[in-house]
Enzyme design. Structure first.
Site, mmCIF file in Angstrom:
data_model
loop_
_atom_site.group_PDB
_atom_site.id
_atom_site.type_symbol
_atom_site.label_atom_id
_atom_site.label_comp_id
_atom_site.label_asym_id
_atom_site.label_seq_id
_atom_site.Cartn_x
_atom_site.Cartn_y
_atom_site.Cartn_z
ATOM 1 N N SER A 143 121.387 148.150 107.683
ATOM 2 C CA SER A 143 120.641 149.328 107.206
ATOM 3 C C SER A 143 121.630 150.294 106.567
ATOM 4 O O SER A 143 122.814 150.294 106.931
ATOM 5 C CB SER A 143 119.965 150.003 108.401
ATOM 6 N N TYR A 156 120.666 154.009 117.056
ATOM 7 C CA TYR A 156 120.420 153.140 115.888
ATOM 8 C C TYR A 156 121.636 153.139 114.967
ATOM 9 O O TYR A 156 122.102 152.079 114.531
ATOM 10 C CB TYR A 156 119.176 153.635 115.148
HETATM 11 N N1 LIG Z 1 111.811 149.419 107.873
HETATM 12 C C1 LIG Z 1 112.903 150.046 107.471
HETATM 13 O O1 LIG Z 1 112.845 151.158 106.917
HETATM 14 C C2 LIG Z 1 114.266 149.385 107.642
HETATM 15 C C3 LIG Z 1 115.330 149.891 106.877
HETATM 16 C C4 LIG Z 1 116.585 149.314 107.008
HETATM 17 C C5 LIG Z 1 116.777 148.260 107.861
HETATM 18 N N2 LIG Z 1 115.737 147.788 108.601
HETATM 19 C C6 LIG Z 1 116.001 146.673 109.515
HETATM 20 O O2 LIG Z 1 115.230 145.563 109.128
HETATM 21 C C7 LIG Z 1 114.955 144.751 110.264
HETATM 22 C C8 LIG Z 1 113.466 144.449 110.319
HETATM 23 O O3 LIG Z 1 112.764 145.675 110.402
HETATM 24 P P1 LIG Z 1 111.229 145.842 109.982
HETATM 25 O O4 LIG Z 1 111.137 147.107 109.234
HETATM 26 O O5 LIG Z 1 110.688 144.610 109.406
HETATM 27 O O6 LIG Z 1 110.602 146.118 111.447
HETATM 28 P P2 LIG Z 1 109.254 145.630 112.142
HETATM 29 O O7 LIG Z 1 108.138 145.590 111.165
HETATM 30 O O8 LIG Z 1 109.142 146.482 113.368
HETATM 31 O O9 LIG Z 1 109.597 144.122 112.585
HETATM 32 C C9 LIG Z 1 110.606 143.872 113.535
HETATM 33 C C10 LIG Z 1 110.628 142.395 113.841
HETATM 34 O O10 LIG Z 1 111.653 142.165 114.817
HETATM 35 C C11 LIG Z 1 111.087 141.483 115.932
HETATM 36 N N3 LIG Z 1 111.815 141.862 117.133
HETATM 37 C C12 LIG Z 1 112.070 143.108 117.605
HETATM 38 N N4 LIG Z 1 112.782 143.039 118.735
HETATM 39 C C13 LIG Z 1 113.002 141.732 118.970
HETATM 40 C C14 LIG Z 1 113.687 141.021 120.001
HETATM 41 N N5 LIG Z 1 114.313 141.654 121.001
HETATM 42 N N6 LIG Z 1 113.712 139.665 119.935
HETATM 43 C C15 LIG Z 1 113.082 138.996 118.926
HETATM 44 N N7 LIG Z 1 112.421 139.616 117.937
HETATM 45 C C16 LIG Z 1 112.379 140.968 117.967
HETATM 46 C C17 LIG Z 1 109.616 141.877 115.934
HETATM 47 O O11 LIG Z 1 108.848 140.884 116.566
HETATM 48 P P3 LIG Z 1 107.907 141.132 117.861
HETATM 49 O O12 LIG Z 1 107.539 142.576 117.896
HETATM 50 O O13 LIG Z 1 106.763 140.191 117.590
HETATM 51 O O14 LIG Z 1 108.764 140.731 118.999
HETATM 52 C C18 LIG Z 1 109.325 141.883 114.428
HETATM 53 O O15 LIG Z 1 109.085 140.573 113.969
HETATM 54 C C19 LIG Z 1 115.514 145.497 111.466
HETATM 55 O O16 LIG Z 1 116.781 144.981 111.807
HETATM 56 C C20 LIG Z 1 115.653 146.929 110.966
HETATM 57 O O17 LIG Z 1 116.670 147.639 111.633
HETATM 58 C C21 LIG Z 1 114.483 148.318 108.513
#
Ligand SMILES: NC(=O)c1ccc[n+]([C@@H]2O[C@H](COP(=O)([O-])OP(=O)(O)OC[C@H]3O[C@@H](n4cnc5c(N)ncnc54)[C@H](OP(=O)(O)O)[C@@H]3O)[C@@H](O)[C@H]2O)c1
Length: 237
Positions: A143, A156
């Protein structure tokens, strides 16, 4: 350009958001894809939808990346289902955004154990398998919070800053064994990550991050893109 056709890819956190978009894009490029999430119901729902949307070979298993033993079982599942591994996408992540006075021990542990230790466990398992394939590629979704701190981001920010050191050190350890290591640093992406599902059109879309991952994986083998920063073109003011 390298082809993804027939490559075996594991995407952690593929049940929704960025991980699910990455899984879909890899399937559309002809890869075999495994996903995980914490519950079998969510994994089954995503696997069924991805299979229907793409017609590709996709499978999934519930695994919590915080749990080293469950990570081992996840990789054994991929071995049994697909017979090897070529690509790991470390995507699973959580965020708890509160000032330090309100940040609990559990918030801290959940963040560090998911975003950092989970990446370590999965990376170890993947690197152990890449030798048999003559190499492999690890892409970690970090991120911009890994270089820019903000109020409420202590856990975070700490987890994502740490991923920079981890990814770059592993890249230096492994690149001469034909293991490529990349990390992507997106700004705000339109997912349910921060709890808001609507009014996010100005953000990066998950499909755009998936496109970047595809590009990293398809680069000619001689060239490694080790870090990508990506931001909304016109952030909301
Ligand atoms: N959205 C943003 O603005 C943003 C920006 C920069 C970086 N990111 C990064 O991108 C990545 C994905 O984020 P997203 O926005 O797609 O979030 P999201 O929609 O909340 O999805 C998160 C995913 O991670 C899984 N997950 C969470 N904890 C887990 C665990 N302990 N073991 C296995 N699976 C787990 C969830 O699955 P279940 O809930 O089904 O377990 C879900 O599939 C993250 O690393 C986040 O830090 C996000």
């Amino acid at each position: 350009m390298q082809t993804l056709t027939g490559k075996v890819c594991l995407v952690t956190g593929g049940t929704r958001g960025i991980g699910r978009a990455i899984a879909k894009t890899l399937l559309e490029r002809g890869a075999d894809v495994a996903i995980c999430g914490r519950t079998q119901d969510a994994v089954d729902e995503a696997v069924a939808a991805l299979a229907l949307e793409t017609g590709g070979k996709v499978a999934g298993k519930a695994a919590d990346v915080k749990d080293h033993a469950q990570v081992g079982q996840l990789f054994q599942f991929v071995d049994a289902r697909f017979g090897g591994l070529d690509v790991l996408v470390n995507n699973a992540g959580v965020g708890f955004f509160r000032p330090i006075s309100e940040l609990s021990i559990q918030d801290w542990r959940d963040t560090i154990e998911t975003n950092l230790s989970g990446v370590f466990y999965c990376t170890k398992e993947a690197v152990a398998r890449f030798g048999a394939r003559g190499g492999g590629h690890i892409v970690t979704i970090s991120s911009l919070a890994g270089k820019n701190s903000f109020a409420g981001g202590a856990a975070y920010n700490a987890s994502k800053f740490a991923l920079t050191g981890f990814s770059e050190a592993v890249m230096l350890d492994a690149r001469n064994e034909n293991v490529r290591v990349s990390y992507v640093m997106p700004g705000s992406v339109a997912t349910e990550f921060s709890g808001k599902a609507s009014g996010q059109d100005w953000k990066i879309w998950p499909e755009d991050v998936a496109e970047i991952v595809r590009m990293l994986l398809e680069m000619p083998e001689r060239t490694l893109i080790s870090r990508v920063e990506v931001r909304p073109s016109r952030p909301k003011r």
